[in-house]
Design a protein around this motif. Structure first.
Motif, PDB file in Angstrom:
ATOM      1  N   PRO A 105      37.982  41.515  36.725  1.00 33.19           N
ATOM      2  CA  PRO A 105      36.994  40.944  37.643  1.00 33.19           C
ATOM      3  C   PRO A 105      37.679  40.050  38.674  1.00 33.19           C
ATOM      4  N   SER A 106      37.341  40.260  39.941  1.00 32.47           N
ATOM      5  CA  SER A 106      38.003  39.524  41.008  1.00 32.47           C
ATOM      6  C   SER A 106      37.085  38.476  41.616  1.00 32.47           C
ATOM      7  N   CYS A 107      37.689  37.542  42.327  1.00 32.43           N
ATOM      8  CA  CYS A 107      36.950  36.554  43.098  1.00 32.43           C
ATOM      9  C   CYS A 107      37.774  36.226  44.331  1.00 32.43           C
ATOM     10  N   SER A 108      37.166  35.575  45.298  1.00 33.04           N
ATOM     11  CA  SER A 108      37.884  35.226  46.510  1.00 33.04           C
ATOM     12  C   SER A 108      37.531  33.813  46.934  1.00 33.04           C
ATOM     13  N   VAL A 109      38.425  33.205  47.693  1.00 33.88           N
ATOM     14  CA  VAL A 109      38.212  31.855  48.178  1.00 33.88           C
ATOM     15  C   VAL A 109      38.876  31.716  49.535  1.00 33.88           C
ATOM     16  N   ALA A 144      43.427  30.984  54.926  1.00 34.52           N
ATOM     17  CA  ALA A 144      43.221  32.414  54.693  1.00 34.52           C
ATOM     18  C   ALA A 144      42.131  32.623  53.648  1.00 34.52           C
ATOM     19  N   ARG A 145      41.643  33.856  53.604  1.00 36.38           N
ATOM     20  CA  ARG A 145      40.754  34.255  52.507  1.00 36.38           C
ATOM     21  C   ARG A 145      41.607  35.000  51.495  1.00 36.38           C
ATOM     22  N   TRP A 146      41.661  34.436  50.310  1.00 39.07           N
ATOM     23  CA  TRP A 146      42.501  34.968  49.248  1.00 39.07           C
ATOM     24  C   TRP A 146      41.624  35.661  48.207  1.00 39.07           C
ATOM     25  N   ARG A 147      42.067  36.811  47.740  1.00 35.99           N
ATOM     26  CA  ARG A 147      41.322  37.533  46.699  1.00 35.99           C
ATOM     27  C   ARG A 147      42.256  37.824  45.541  1.00 35.99           C
ATOM     28  N   GLY A 148      41.730  37.656  44.336  1.00 32.58           N
ATOM     29  CA  GLY A 148      42.533  37.907  43.160  1.00 32.58           C
ATOM     30  C   GLY A 148      41.739  37.626  41.895  1.00 32.58           C
ATOM     31  N   VAL A 149      42.431  37.155  40.875  1.00 29.29           N
ATOM     32  CA  VAL A 149      41.838  36.908  39.566  1.00 29.29           C
ATOM     33  C   VAL A 149      41.948  35.429  39.235  1.00 29.29           C
ATOM     34  N   SER A 150      40.895  34.873  38.716  1.00 28.13           N
ATOM     35  CA  SER A 150      40.914  33.473  38.295  1.00 28.13           C
ATOM     36  C   SER A 150      42.012  33.251  37.260  1.00 28.13           C
ATOM     37  N   VAL A 199      42.012  27.629  40.376  1.00 24.73           N
ATOM     38  CA  VAL A 199      43.264  28.288  40.752  1.00 24.73           C
ATOM     39  C   VAL A 199      43.107  29.805  40.678  1.00 24.73           C
ATOM     40  N   LEU A 200      43.700  30.485  41.650  1.00 30.06           N
ATOM     41  CA  LEU A 200      43.583  31.937  41.766  1.00 30.06           C
ATOM     42  C   LEU A 200      44.971  32.569  41.698  1.00 30.06           C
ATOM     43  N   VAL A 201      45.079  33.688  40.975  1.00 35.12           N
ATOM     44  CA  VAL A 201      46.252  34.555  41.092  1.00 35.12           C
ATOM     45  C   VAL A 201      45.871  35.612  42.116  1.00 35.12           C
ATOM     46  N   ALA A 202      46.368  35.443  43.337  1.00 33.02           N
ATOM     47  CA  ALA A 202      45.906  36.251  44.471  1.00 33.02           C
ATOM     48  C   ALA A 202      46.825  37.431  44.717  1.00 33.02           C
ATOM     49  N   TYR A 203      46.217  38.567  45.087  1.00 30.35           N
ATOM     50  CA  TYR A 203      46.971  39.747  45.488  1.00 30.35           C
ATOM     51  C   TYR A 203      46.559  40.243  46.871  1.00 30.35           C
ATOM     52  N   GLU A 204      45.564  39.583  47.500  1.00 31.41           N
ATOM     53  CA  GLU A 204      45.164  39.933  48.858  1.00 31.41           C
ATOM     54  C   GLU A 204      45.071  38.683  49.724  1.00 31.41           C
ATOM     55  N   MET A 205      45.334  38.859  51.006  1.00 31.68           N
ATOM     56  CA  MET A 205      45.279  37.790  52.004  1.00 31.68           C
ATOM     57  C   MET A 205      44.564  38.343  53.227  1.00 31.68           C
ATOM     58  N   ASN A 206      43.424  37.770  53.559  1.00 30.70           N
ATOM     59  CA  ASN A 206      42.619  38.232  54.698  1.00 30.70           C
ATOM     60  C   ASN A 206      42.296  39.728  54.603  1.00 30.70           C
ATOM     61  N   GLY A 207      41.976  40.174  53.387  1.00 25.04           N
ATOM     62  CA  GLY A 207      41.507  41.539  53.186  1.00 25.04           C
ATOM     63  C   GLY A 207      42.580  42.589  53.057  1.00 25.04           C
ATOM     64  N   GLU A 208      43.860  42.198  53.066  1.00 26.04           N
ATOM     65  CA  GLU A 208      44.966  43.137  52.949  1.00 26.04           C
ATOM     66  C   GLU A 208      45.897  42.693  51.823  1.00 26.04           C
TER      67      GLU A 208
END
Length: 371
Positions: A105-109, A144-150, A199-208
């Motif tokens: 499950p992902s989330c973004s901030v 930036a908008r970061w997307r990943g896993v909590s 805190v997020l373990v992010a794998y995306e930055m601004n949708g990429e």
């Protein structure tokens, strides 16, 4: 609510007792282009020019996002990369691939990342104080908008023990050597309380997908804290039942100086700042101008004020809010030399001195010539 077992099975995660290496290929110090119109280069680092952000919207375009490297950007193989979660603070060590992360499950901030030394040069130029470190003005920051896993979800999947106190994330960039001493890979502990918060373990930055310079394939994003906490090229998370340390919380990123304890005070959260979207010492035409800028603070921005005459303050009009607040204010520019100032409510005129120049939070005096 999804169970730990259900998430593990859905993602095909394995529980492993060992920590496996990830392969990295040598790369230039910074991979992406660094045009003079967008950046000021400081060795292994690149500072964003504020005039390059005018009209770009709330999210900092990735090509214009500042770069802070201790060594050089590694080129990691996403297929062999693993995130290892291990240590006395977890019951079931995990080894996660990038595919595993993306299956969870992902989330973004939307969040600002800012170097602890952002604004460091002003200790010298405004306050007449000698400090060490990269002489940033105000461009060591980006939103930036970061997307990943909590990170909290990952720790729970690994069986976080109640007795766990610290999490030590470590990067996969080259080991850092300074003064002939090898300090190892960049790593800095987080208290479990913060790790479980936002805190997020992010794998995306601004949708990429994350670009190499910004942490590919995964990085931490620690909102509100200094940039060193948001470890790039994340390779492992050691979770411990006792306090963990590294040179990045004992030797560096401490406030040292005459008003601090002998061993210093640990730097954690950032301070409020404001910046104009103008070049340093810019020349602008006389007449009606619209000054634009951005302000940011870990505690949020309630109001921004601007001074163009050195005496009075006017409230700026917000344009957008998010990781930071964009604003504008009209100015009838008259020929001559001017000093512009912008402040978040409560931003002081002087910043407490420390020898390594961290957390400069005073109102910056921005010189402008009207011709």
């Amino acid at each position: 609510m999804i169970s730990r077992r259900g998430v593990l099975l859905a993602a095909g995660l394995s529980v492993l007792p060992s920590v496996l290496p990830s392969r990295a290929v040598a790369a230039p110090v910074i991979v992406k282009p660094l045009p003079d119109t967008d950046f000021i280069v400081h060795g292994t680092n690149a500072e964003t020019r504020w005039e390059a952000l005018r009209g770009t919207g709330s999210l900092t375009p990735v090509p214009k996002f500042f770069v802070r490297n201790h060594t050089s950007t590694p080129l990691l193989d996403a297929t062999s990369w693993r995130l290892e979660i291990h240590g006395s603070g977890v019951a079931r060590p995990l080894s996660l691939s990038l595919r595993d992360l993306r299956a969870l499950p992902s989330c973004s901030v939307e969040a600002v990342i800012e170097c602890a030394g952002n604004g460091r040069s002003f200790f010298t130029t405004q306050q007449g104080q000698t400090v060490s470190g990269t002489p940033w003005k105000l461009g060591a920051v980006g939103n930036a908008r970061w997307r990943g896993v909590s990170l909290g979800l990952l720790l729970r999947l690994a069986g976080l023990r109640r007795s766990a106190v610290d999490v030590l994330p470590a990067g996969l960039d080259a080991e850092y050597v300074t003064g002939g001493v090898n300090l190892g890979r960049v790593r800095r502990p987080l208290p479990v309380s913060k790790a479980l918060d936002d805190v997020l373990v992010a794998y995306e930055m601004n949708g990429e997908p994350l670009p190499p310079d910004h942490g590919f394939p995964a990085r931490l994003v620690v909102p509100g804290w200094v940039g060193i906490a948001s470890i790039k090229w994340l390779g492992s998370l050691e979770v411990s039942e006792s306090a963990l340390h590294s040179p990045w919380d004992t030797q560096y990123y401490r406030l040292l100086g005459p008003t601090y304890p002998a061993d210093g005070t640990l730097v954690t959260s950032q301070v409020a700042k404001s910046a104009f979207e103008l070049g340093w010492g810019a020349v602008v035409p006389a007449g009606r101008q619209v000054l634009t800028g951005r302000s940011w603070s870990p505690g949020g921005v309630r109001k921004v004020e601007v001074s163009t005459d050195g005496r009075s303050w006017r409230r700026a009009t917000p344009v957008s809010r998010g990781g930071w607040t964009r604003w504008q204010v009209p100015w009838q520019a008259t020929p001559g030399e001017h000093v512009l100032r912008a402040r978040v409510d409560g931003q002081p005129d002087e910043s407490p001195y420390n020898t390594q120049g961290y957390l400069f939070g005073a109102v910056v005096r921005h010189p402008v010539t009207v011709a």
